[in-house]
Design an enzyme around this catalytic site. Structure first.
Site, PDB file in Angstrom:
ATOM      1  N   SER A   1       0.862  -1.185   0.000  1.00  0.00           N
ATOM      2  CA  SER A   1       0.000   0.000   0.000  1.00  0.00           C
ATOM      3  C   SER A   1       0.897   1.233   0.000  1.00  0.00           C
ATOM      4  CB  SER A   1      -0.939  -0.059   1.215  1.00  0.00           C
ATOM      5  OG  SER A   1      -1.862   0.987   1.166  1.00  0.00           O
TER       6      SER A   1
ATOM      7  N   HIS B   1      -2.638  -1.183  -3.356  1.00  0.00           N
ATOM      8  CA  HIS B   1      -3.740  -0.239  -3.156  1.00  0.00           C
ATOM      9  C   HIS B   1      -3.564   0.955  -4.088  1.00  0.00           C
ATOM     10  CE1 HIS B   1      -4.597  -1.650   1.244  1.00  0.00           C
ATOM     11  NE2 HIS B   1      -4.991  -2.517   0.334  1.00  0.00           N
TER      12      HIS B   1
ATOM     13  N   ASP C   1      -5.032  -4.022   6.047  1.00  0.00           N
ATOM     14  CA  ASP C   1      -5.306  -5.004   5.000  1.00  0.00           C
ATOM     15  C   ASP C   1      -4.106  -5.941   4.864  1.00  0.00           C
ATOM     16  OD1 ASP C   1      -6.889  -6.108   2.995  1.00  0.00           O
ATOM     17  OD2 ASP C   1      -6.098  -4.783   1.438  1.00  0.00           O
TER      18      ASP C   1
END
Ligand SMILES: C[S@@+](CC[C@H](N)C(=O)[O-])C[C@H]1O[C@@H](n2cnc3c(N)ncnc32)[C@H](O)[C@@H]1O
Lengths: 276, 207
Positions: B23, B50, B143
């Protein structure tokens, strides 16, 4: 038949899918498995089942639960003017060609809660074509269909979609198609009156009318190849000569057995035309 | 936390695929790792990063020229192919079916993200089982932690970037706290670790 899974989860899923198909005629056996498993696990949790297989007696004996089960397994996630370049191309390329017909019929398959079909209707309105247009918006999820028919969205969402609308070549203000109040936005009756909402199952139901444009976005990604081929055949059978098909930007006819039925109009934006 | 030697534990099934999640700060981390993967790597690499919605694929553009392996976007129903880096498209979840074919979905966001690394890793763990090597890099999100745990539960192996040197430590930290790390490694060592765990590169491709 897709290959049978031998993991415990796989067996449980097969049992639930078989119960749904045989008891209610809703056949999810040709849906893409991995995401279906996630949704089925989520549904089982929501209904308080410790195991997926506990959904079997619910499916068999609790008919009132069917809409919720269908809603849990389908994915009514949508936006207005998602992928603005696609709506821009519909506006600039497809609508001028459809405009030459005395009447325009459109089928939007998998309309979810309606955001996409209202986006289409707004394009038609701005092209001064809506008055001679009939749009059929269909879905398998009755709960989503009822919301679509209400046409009421959070006012905040309309703000968020305004950007997409402008990128899609919007000529006014998105909010002008809604009446606002209490934090909600209700689509104008003048837009809605050209749309009929109906329950239609792409797995089992057939052609219901002849249309010049089929819009079906982000539905085929949930189907395996066999079901994709069936549904593309259904679209071809529903289209008039030279009619158009618009798929989601990650969906494709190229590798399908139905590929010869369609010619690309704008392959990057997934706009196709029925051949012959 | 475990500090295994940089070799496949004895008796472990061979690595069949590498899945990488990242991310915030992830593009830089990928630009660091991907050049260290040799041409002819005999397994597919799948990257889920992401990113916001976009008509093109910013990750593909950012890392395409920084990789020894060809980088392509993961295609709906396309297969994961050995020697290629497959990148998830923006605004879709990426899943893997039993036949190692890709599936995309627009299901709701998970952990506020679409694509979600958890969604990908859970499906990849089911598809590749103990053959999956999962790598979780920098990120300011929780996540990936559940996904790494799913990979371990399926018998796969997990590398987590050392949060100490990570651009954003939250994501690797959450995965380690959830018990999802076989190796915790600084960024500089991750490519070497992947290579030493995977089967040797195919010779015809390297010559
Ligand atoms: C992800 S939504 C797509 C919504 C919209 N087309 C868009 O792209 O924003 C998928 C929709 O397909 C519907 N669907 C799934 N299976 C279906 C079927 N067999 N027949 C008709 N609709 C189906 C779901 O209920 C859901 O509303």
């Amino acid at each position: 038949m897709p290959a049978r899974a031998s993991s415990i989860h796989g067996i449980e899923m097969d049992l639930v899918l078989e119960a749904l198909a045989r008891r209610h005629g809703y056949d999810f056996r040709h849906y893409a498995r991995a995401s279906l498993k996630r949704r089925m696990t989520g549904l089982a949790q929501k209904l308080g089942c410790a195991h997926i297989a506990e959904l079997v007696p619910r499916v068999l004996h609790d008919d009132a639960l069917l809409p919720e089960i269908l809603a849990g397994l389908s994915v009514p996630v949508t936006e207005m003017f998602r992928d603005p370049p696609v709506f821009k191309a519909i506006r600039d390329t497809l609508l001028p060609m459809l405009a030459t017909h005395p009447r325009i019929n459109i089928w939007q398959a998998g309309c979810a809660t309606g955001e996409e079909v209202y986006s289409l209707a707004i394009l038609l309105k701005e092209a001064d074509l809506l008055h001679k247009t009939q749009i059929y918006a269909t879905d398998i999820n009755d709960i989503a269909l009822a919301k679509a028919e209400d046409g009421i969205f959070p006012a905040k969402a309309i703000e968020k979609y305004s950007d997409n609308y402008l990128k899609a070549g919007g000529q006014g203000a998105l909010a002008s198609y809604f009446s606002m109040g209490y934090g909600f936005a209700k689509i104008d009756a003048a837009i809605k009156e050209h749309i009929s909402f109906a329950h239609h199952n792409l797995v089992a139901d057939g052609v219901f009318c002849e249309v010049g444009l089929v819009v079906c976005r982000n539905v085929l990604i949930y189907f395996d190849r066999v079901l994709q081929d069936r549904v593309l055949g259904l679209f071809s059978d529903s289209l008039s000569r030279g009619g158009f098909l618009c798929l989601g930007t990650k969906e494709n006819v190229t590798f399908s057995a139905a590929a010869p039925l369609f010619a690309a109009v704008d392959p990057a934006l997934r706009l196709y035309k029925k051949r012959g | 936390m475990s500090a295994l030697s940089p070799h496949l534990p004895s008796g472990h099934s061979p690595i069949a695929a590498v899945g990488i999640g990242c991310s915030a700060g992830g593009l830089d981390a990928l630009r660091h790792i991907l050049p260290g993967l040799p041409a002819g790597l005999p397994v597919p690499v799948v990257v889920v990063a992401h990113m916001g919605p976009s008509p093109d694929n910013p990750v593909l553009e950012a890392i395409g020229r920084h990789s020894g392996l060809p980088v392509v976007e993961a295609k709906e129903r396309g297969k994961a192919v050995a020697g290629f880096v497959h990148v998830c498209p923006p605004d879709y979840h990426l899943l893997v079916e039993a036949d190692h074919g890709f599936a995309l979905s627009v299901d709701p966001k998970v952990n506020n993200s679409r694509p979600s690394i958890d969604v990908f890793l859970c499906a990849a763990a089911e598809s590749w089982g103990s053959g999956l090597l999962a790598v979780l890099l920098t990120g300011a999100s929780g996540d990936g932690a559940a996904g790494m745990a799913a990979v371990k539960a399926a018998g796969g192996l997990c590398i987590v970037q050392d949060p100490a040197g990570a651009h954003a430590p939250t994501m690797p930290r959450s995965a380690i706290d959830a018990g999802g790390a076989d190796w915790v490694a600084p960024l500089d060592e991750i490519a070497g670790l992947i290579v030493s765990l995977c089967p040797p590169p195919r010779l015809e491709a390297t010559s």
